[in-house]
Design a protein around this motif. Structure first.
Motif, mmCIF file in Angstrom:
data_model
loop_
_atom_site.group_PDB
_atom_site.id
_atom_site.type_symbol
_atom_site.label_atom_id
_atom_site.label_comp_id
_atom_site.label_asym_id
_atom_site.label_seq_id
_atom_site.Cartn_x
_atom_site.Cartn_y
_atom_site.Cartn_z
ATOM 1 N N UNK A 121 0.866 -1.250 0.093
ATOM 2 C CA UNK A 121 -0.075 -0.025 0.144
ATOM 3 C C UNK A 121 0.930 1.161 -0.080
ATOM 4 N N UNK A 122 2.136 1.065 0.599
ATOM 5 C CA UNK A 122 2.967 2.322 0.595
ATOM 6 C C UNK A 122 3.632 2.474 -0.619
ATOM 7 N N UNK A 123 3.573 1.665 -1.683
ATOM 8 C CA UNK A 123 4.173 1.381 -2.912
ATOM 9 C C UNK A 123 5.435 0.749 -3.208
ATOM 10 N N UNK A 124 5.744 0.045 -2.066
ATOM 11 C CA UNK A 124 7.022 -0.619 -2.190
ATOM 12 C C UNK A 124 6.739 -2.144 -2.661
ATOM 13 N N UNK A 125 7.866 -2.705 -3.417
ATOM 14 C CA UNK A 125 7.534 -4.083 -3.814
ATOM 15 C C UNK A 125 8.882 -4.816 -3.851
ATOM 16 N N UNK A 126 8.889 -6.210 -3.774
ATOM 17 C CA UNK A 126 10.077 -6.961 -3.613
ATOM 18 C C UNK A 126 11.417 -6.736 -4.583
ATOM 19 N N UNK A 127 12.398 -6.599 -4.178
ATOM 20 C CA UNK A 127 13.634 -6.431 -5.013
ATOM 21 C C UNK A 127 14.635 -7.339 -4.703
ATOM 22 N N UNK A 128 15.648 -7.703 -5.425
ATOM 23 C CA UNK A 128 16.468 -8.743 -5.113
ATOM 24 C C UNK A 128 17.681 -7.949 -4.597
#
Length: 353
Positions: A121-128
């Protein structure tokens, strides 16, 4: 040159500088208190956000430039190597350590459904790990994006130190104002003429945008103001700051170069106005204290406080936007101060600095 520098440089803290940093960091917290969803739904939220972002970071960079001569006097005989090491410890170390800590925490939070939903919801997504390291080097780390400022500050400080050291050794010290001013003006000119062209690596773009304001701070340190001048710059500077708010509605988007020129002029005048405000409020202890811990507040307020509290209070709980912003703003100030206090009590300051 040494006598001139000693007459211009103070070894003690300058109260209005601390107050100015306090004002600057409070503006940072205000800007970060507005969620993207707020800005989309409410014009006033987007307006305040855009307005604050036009001048608050240049102002903080200006203040850093203003105090630069203290560092130059200290490290001028010890060379650029020792100066660079000092910036690695003071700026790059907290940049790397805090960004790495946040990355580890976010990775863990993505494994928990509740916290994962908040992050999304805060705009974050998983990254490697690879993407994290690349973002750390280029200044594009999505979990700690706000740290671009201290990364840029480290690079700019070393660059200006190197330029002045060359001038000193080449016996061109008396021309440093002209040479630094030329670099600043050329950088601003390049920014105006390449308004539609983005530099590939984010940190280069950040350095280009902040370098002129740092240089103006270095030069301004050498100038003197009369009492009348201070009052005049206060009035004109405040007008300039409010002018930044209505600038997009006065100059058409079809004239981007003219818009950018006027914007830079208003920022420069506005900074001088904020200096006058800081001097008028130089005895306000609260602002002074906030300014003295501005680095720690800036470091610890994101992403879990400013972004996280905003998502919980506005997007999840549905609180009124005013209430959400106030809660987020207050907690973004208090929690970092508490964290910093606990770190000092536990004698763990060495981890970050």
């Amino acid at each position: 040159m040494e006598n001139m520098m000693k007459s211009k440089t103070m070894n003690t803290r300058i109260s209005w500088i601390d107050v100015g940093k306090g004002i600057g960091i409070l503006l940072v917290l205000l800007g970060h208190s507005f969620r993207d969803s707020m800005r989309t739904q409410y014009f006033i939220c987007n307006y305040i956000y855009e307005w604050v972002y036009t001048f608050h970071m240049p102002f903080l960079m200006f203040l850093s430039g203003f105090t630069f001569m203290q560092a130059f006097e200290k490290y001028e005989k010890r060379g650029i190597r020792n100066f660079t090491i000092s910036k690695l410890k003071r700026l790059i170390k907290p940049y790397v350590v805090y960004a790495t800590l946040i990355f580890a925490i976010v990775v863990c939070c993505f494994r928990i459904p509740f916290t994962s939903n908040i992050l999304v919801a805060a705009g974050y997504s998983k990254i490697s790990v690879h993407d994290f390291l690349y973002g750390l080097i280029t200044g594009e780390n999505p979990y700690s994006f706000h740290l671009w400022y201290i990364y840029s500050l480290a690079i700019i400080s070393v660059f200006v130190f190197g330029v002045l050291l060359i001038l000193y050794k080449a016996r061109l010290w008396m021309h440093f104002r002209v040479i630094l001013s030329t670099i600043a003006v050329l950088t601003l000119t390049y920014s105006v003429l390449t308004i539609d062209q983005e530099i590939g690596i984010r940190i280069f773009s950040s350095v280009r945008g902040m370098l002129p304001w740092y240089i103006f701070g270095v030069i301004y340190r050498d100038l003197k103001e009369s009492t009348t001048g201070c009052k005049l710059t206060l009035f004109v500077g405040i007008l300039a700051i409010f002018g930044l708010g209505i600038l997009p509605y006065i100059i058409s988007a079809n004239h981007p170069i003219f818009y950018r020129i006027v914007k830079y002029l208003l920022i420069a005048i506005g900074i001088v106005g904020l200096i006058s405000v800081s001097k008028l409020l130089k005895d306000v202890k609260v602002l002074m204290r906030v300014g003295q811990e501005s680095m720690e507040i800036y470091l610890f307020h994101q992403p879990f406080i400013a972004a996280g509290v905003g998502v919980i209070t506005f997007d999840i709980m549905g609180l009124p936007v005013v209430v959400s912003v106030i809660i987020t703003f207050i907690l973004s100030l208090i929690v970092p101060l508490m964290i910093n206090y606990l770190i000092k009590k536990a004698r763990l300051t060495w981890i970050f600095f």
